[in-house]
Write an enzyme that holds these catalytic residues in place. Structure first.
Site, PDB file in Angstrom:
ATOM      1  CE1 TYR A 867      -3.642  -2.430   0.103  1.00  0.00           C
ATOM      2  CE2 TYR A 867      -2.565  -3.248   2.147  1.00  0.00           C
ATOM      3  CZ  TYR A 867      -3.508  -3.440   1.205  1.00  0.00           C
ATOM      4  OH  TYR A 867      -4.390  -4.426   0.945  1.00  0.00           O
ATOM      5  CB  ILE A 868       3.523   2.305   1.780  1.00  0.00           C
ATOM      6  CG1 ILE A 868       2.874   2.631   3.101  1.00  0.00           C
ATOM      7  CG2 ILE A 868       4.790   3.714   1.749  1.00  0.00           C
ATOM      8  CD1 ILE A 868       3.675   2.645   4.493  1.00  0.00           C
TER       9      ILE A 868
END
Length: 909
Positions: A867-868
């Site tokens: 996600y990052i």
């Protein structure tokens, strides 16, 4: 029940289920307002508590969690794509006819951070609890945790809205400058795509092209990517005189991987990602099949009712699947696993004639309880032990032989470039495990034959030969797909694909596009949030349900969910929540409890906007009850279709990536990491942890966590003991130093009492014994490999005396308090330097232990990998001079090679 008078298609819930009215009357709204007591200022948007549900005043019935039995299948507006793991985009590469219409069990993801969940029975898991320490704040703060988190989240959302407006204003200004004078003054959004003025590609200072660069230009007119050499420091030119020396330093493997070509920087290619043809030429050697089954020795048999029985080869193979894994108690003690296995096993027995005793009489195997698989397990266990005991040289030779046999399959030629293939091995037969409480766990995964496999290859390329006596199912030339081979497995009917490796251009492009889509969302996030907050009060039930769902997905990182078949795991997401999955606790608390992705329990108690609480109350209004859909006028496909109105390709899953990346970007922007490398790493992990908490990326505490922390503390105590010994060596060198430093300086820490010291000395002796034992075995293996005579056990006994002498020495030191100075030419200065080094190691380990303790309930790996945006991690690494190896393993460095090479410390998400 009134019929719908709008354009929203009717979405049916479960058979005979209760359906919401298509419109919400003012009287219902007002009635709900009276039912919900006010409790002052509400701070929605964060988890309040992650513990078990106490007794409370909730809506009735007070049941919460999952209903016994299977979920009912939901019908859908459209046959949309299954909602998969955010990091996966492989569905785009599958032939349209082969895409599944129901969601499947997602593949296991790389790191480790969540794998322990799969082996913990659901009922035994305790929901995690967020602590103040996890977000880097003191636990004794007077400000409640949820208030601090909400203030942080509120400021991040305000910053996001401000930046979105700034970006759009800049784009409008730039667009107006590019237009002819006769053009509209505001925007050219209504101008047909073909009529828009073409603009040359622009680059930001960090080298990443802006979104509006040349996306509208004809493909043939777009600039071609430049090929650049791989350099350790891109900014520094490489002198020709050194080029030859560098080339000589490269290994053969490096040359093979680079294929003696310039590096292809695909992330700078404007023609990349047009969604059509993926390749022009494709060559590969097919797949590697697992070895054929080798029957058990004649003395190893399944025992049924105390009688050893011989089985047909096919049935015996299935028996070995179960017999070889008796040590896996999590599976073999699972009734569902055993039932599914035995059903499949007896089906094969029926086909092959069951078993035979030693006289050739047929033995019907009808009851699982009467089967004894221990002889099979013992034989496999002994074989595993033999393999483990092989000399290192023999293990190395076997590994080299296997690698040589598989070498032709490890790479393919993709448009003339050598690319590594990921999963070129066909899965061997065995028993399906599944994750969580999968209903098909224990079923037999059948052997995949060549006749089931479809090969995808270039028209001009040589088709790989199937095994002798076999043929491929089909040969395709699908240039829109990035798969090399595929087949359908028998458990869930899912299609398995041979794809390129994670570090290949194609896989990297998939990740790149995902994060670029999240970057694009930051331009529109303020309008989306404004719209769904307005629609929370809409009179139309469909609109209000959609707005509420988007709120939950955006604020609490719920997955959208999708329709399930009757025989699939009972997992749900936001759009498929049932009545029993949502418990309302006035005035504004909502408790979610359901089986989420991979059959892992999702439990969270959150505080929500008062309007959202009221909406959920309406959606659950009687006569709805257990089994009814909460969002009965909404489907995932309808939700995603609505989101595409804001930006092309926007789906619910993009919010998770955006929220994680945007939050991390804001934290990194204000971060001032100082100190040692471990301290800087901890600062990064603290930011990652905050992202994980704010974005709801939690995990159950690992069963081994307490033991792991205990071991780390034991290592710290061991270093403290060494500090004590070193200080006493100073007294041995200069007895007068005790008076100078004071007696307290030389005392053993209080918590390291007599009992601890005795146990520590015993552990040091045992550790030394094991080292000597391993060294002896290694020396013997070397002698054997060189054809020399091995050492006898007597030599080992003599070596082990060293460990016993060490124990005697330490015990005497502890008893007398006198420690002889060690080392060559010991001096006070050297001892003080040793103490400084030991104290530094102690501090580093304390930081690491605090970091590990803070991470126990938060899935940092999930956030960091999926996600990052990995470019943010690269920015941190370069900005604070921390080796990227401290954040990404070798596998991840290969996967995110594009991120490492494409940005500098000034890049912004």
């Amino acid at each position: 029940m009134s019929s719908s008078d709008d354009d929203t298609p009717l979405v049916r819930g479960r058979p005979n289920g209760v359906k919401s009215e298509d419109r919400i009357s003012k009287s219902v709204d007002q009635a709900m307002d009276k039912q919900i007591p006010s409790n002052g200022h509400v701070e929605p948007g964060v988890s309040v508590r992650m513990g078990p549900i106490e007794e409370m005043d909730v809506d009735t019935p007070p049941t919460n969690g999952n209903v016994n039995g299977k979920r009912k299948a939901r019908s859908s507006l459209t046959n949309g794509r299954s909602y998969k793991e955010e990091s996966s985009s492989e569905d785009d590469d599958k032939p349209l006819s082969k895409r599944r219409r129901t969601s499947q069990q997602a593949k296991r993801v790389m790191e480790d951070s969540e794998s322990e969940l799969s082996d913990v029975p659901l009922k035994a898991r305790k929901p995690p609890k967020a602590t103040a320490a996890q977000i880097g704040e003191s636990s004794d703060s007077d400000i409640p945790l949820n208030t601090r988190l909400e203030k942080k989240k509120e400021s991040i959302e305000k910053a996001a809205a401000k930046e979105a407006k700034t970006i759009r204003n800049k784009e409008k200004a730039a667009a107006s400058k590019r237009k002819p004078k006769a053009a509209k003054s505001e925007s050219d959004d209504d101008v047909p795509l073909a009529k828009k003025k073409k603009q040359p590609a622009k680059k930001t200072p960090n080298g990443v092209k802006k979104d509006e660069s040349d996306s509208d230009a004809p493909l043939a007119k777009k600039a071609q990517p430049k090929k650049t050499k791989v350099k350790a420091e891109p900014a520094t030119p490489v002198k020709k005189s050194k080029g030859k020396a560098k080339a000589e330093e490269k290994t053969a493997q490096d040359e093979e991987a680079e294929d003696e070509e310039d590096e292809y920087r695909w992330w700078e290619d404007p023609t990349n990602g047009d969604g059509t043809k993926k390749w022009t030429t494709l060559e590969h050697n097919g797949v590697v099949f697992p070895p054929e089954y080798e029957p058990l020795p004649s003395h190893v048999k399944l025992i049924y009712e105390g009688v050893p029985v011989s089985l047909h080869k096919d049935a015996e193979e299935v028996a070995t699947f179960y017999g070889s894994m008796l040590n896996s108690t999590h599976n073999v003690e699972n009734p569902t696993f055993n039932e599914n296995f035995f059903n499949d096993f007896t089906a094969i027995l029926d086909k092959t004639g069951h078993g035979k005793d030693k006289h050739g009489n047929t033995v019907k195997i009808k009851k699982f309880e009467k089967c004894d698989f221990k002889p099979i397990f013992e034989w496999f266990d002994s074989e595993r032990a033999k393999k483990k005991a092989l000399p290192a040289a023999e293990k190395k030779a076997l590994k080299a032989e296997k690698e040589a046999a598989e070498a032709p399959y490890m790479y393919c030629m993709w448009d003339g470039r050598k690319q590594k293939v990921g999963n070129f091995r066909v899965e061997p037969p065995g028993l399906f495990r599944g994750r969580g409480e999968h209903p098909k766990t224990g079923r037999v995964k059948k052997r995949v034959m060549p006749e089931q496999i479809t090969i995808n290859i270039g028209k001009e390329a040589k088709v790989p030969e199937p095994p002798a006596g076999h043929r491929w199912k089909e040969i395709k030339h699908d240039q829109e797909g990035t798969w090399l081979a595929m087949w359908q497995e028998n458990i869930n009917g899912a299609y398995k694909y041979v794809m390129l490796a994670a570090n290949s251009d194609i896989k990297g492009q998939s990740d790149f596009k995902k994060f670029e889509k999240a970057r694009e969302l930051k331009k529109h996030i303020d309008r989306i949030r404004e719209d769904y907050r307005r629609d929370l009060k809409s009179e139309k039930m469909a609109d209000r349900q959609r707005a509420t769902a988007i709120y939950l997905i955006d604020q609490f990182a719920l997955r959208a969910g999708n329709e399930k078949g009757e025989d699939e795991a009972d997992t749900v997401g936001c759009c498929s929540l049932k009545y029993e999955h949502v418990t309302l606790k006035p005035p504004h608390f909502v408790i979610f409890d359901f089986l989420g992705k991979d059959s892992i329990r999702f439990y969270d108690e959150v505080t929500v906007d008062p309007q959202v609480f009221k909406n959920l109350k309406i959606f659950k209004k009687a006569p709805k009850t257990t089994g009814d859909d909460v969002f009965d006028r909404l489907t995932t496909s309808a939700l995603n279709k609505h989101l595409t109105n804001y930006m092309p390709g926007l789906t619910a899953k993009v919010f998770r990536t955006y929220n994680a990346s945007w939050t991390m970007a804001r934290l990194l922007r204000d971060m001032k990491a100082v100190g040692s490398i471990p301290e800087k790493v901890k600062a990064y992990n603290d930011a990652n942890r905050e992202v994980a908490i704010l974005c709801n990326h939690k995990r159950t505490v690992a069963a081994s966590h307490a033991t792991s922390i205990e071991k780390m503390q034991e290592r710290i105590n061991g270093l403290r003991y060494q500090v004590w010994r070193t200080k006493h060596m100073m007294m041995d060198i200069d007895p007068k130093i005790k008076k100078k430093k004071g007696a307290e300086y030389f005392e053993l820490p209080e918590d390291l009492d007599d009992e601890w010291v005795k146990q520590h000395i015993d552990s040091l002796v045992e550790e030394q014994r094991q080292k000597i034992q391993k060294k002896f075995e290694k020396d013997n293996e070397k002698l054997k490999a060189e054809g020399e005579k091995e050492m006898k056990a007597k030599e080992l006994d003599q070596r082990l005396e060293v460990a016993e002498e060490l124990g005697k020495k330490y015990r005497k030191e502890h008893k007398t308090g006198k420690v002889e100075a060690e080392g060559k030419g010991p001096t006070i200065e050297k001892m003080e330097a040793n103490i400084d080094k030991l104290n530094q190691r102690i501090e580093t380990m304390k930081v690491q232990m605090e970091d590990k303790e803070g991470n126990k309930e938060v899935a940092l790996g999930t956030s960091k990998i999926n996600y990052i945006d990995p470019r943010l991690t690269v920015v941190f690494s370069k900005k604070f001079n921390v080796p990227i190896e401290r954040f990404f393993s070798k596998t991840l460095r290969e996967k995110f090679d594009w991120a490492i090479k494409s940005v500098d410390e000034n890049w912004e998400f």
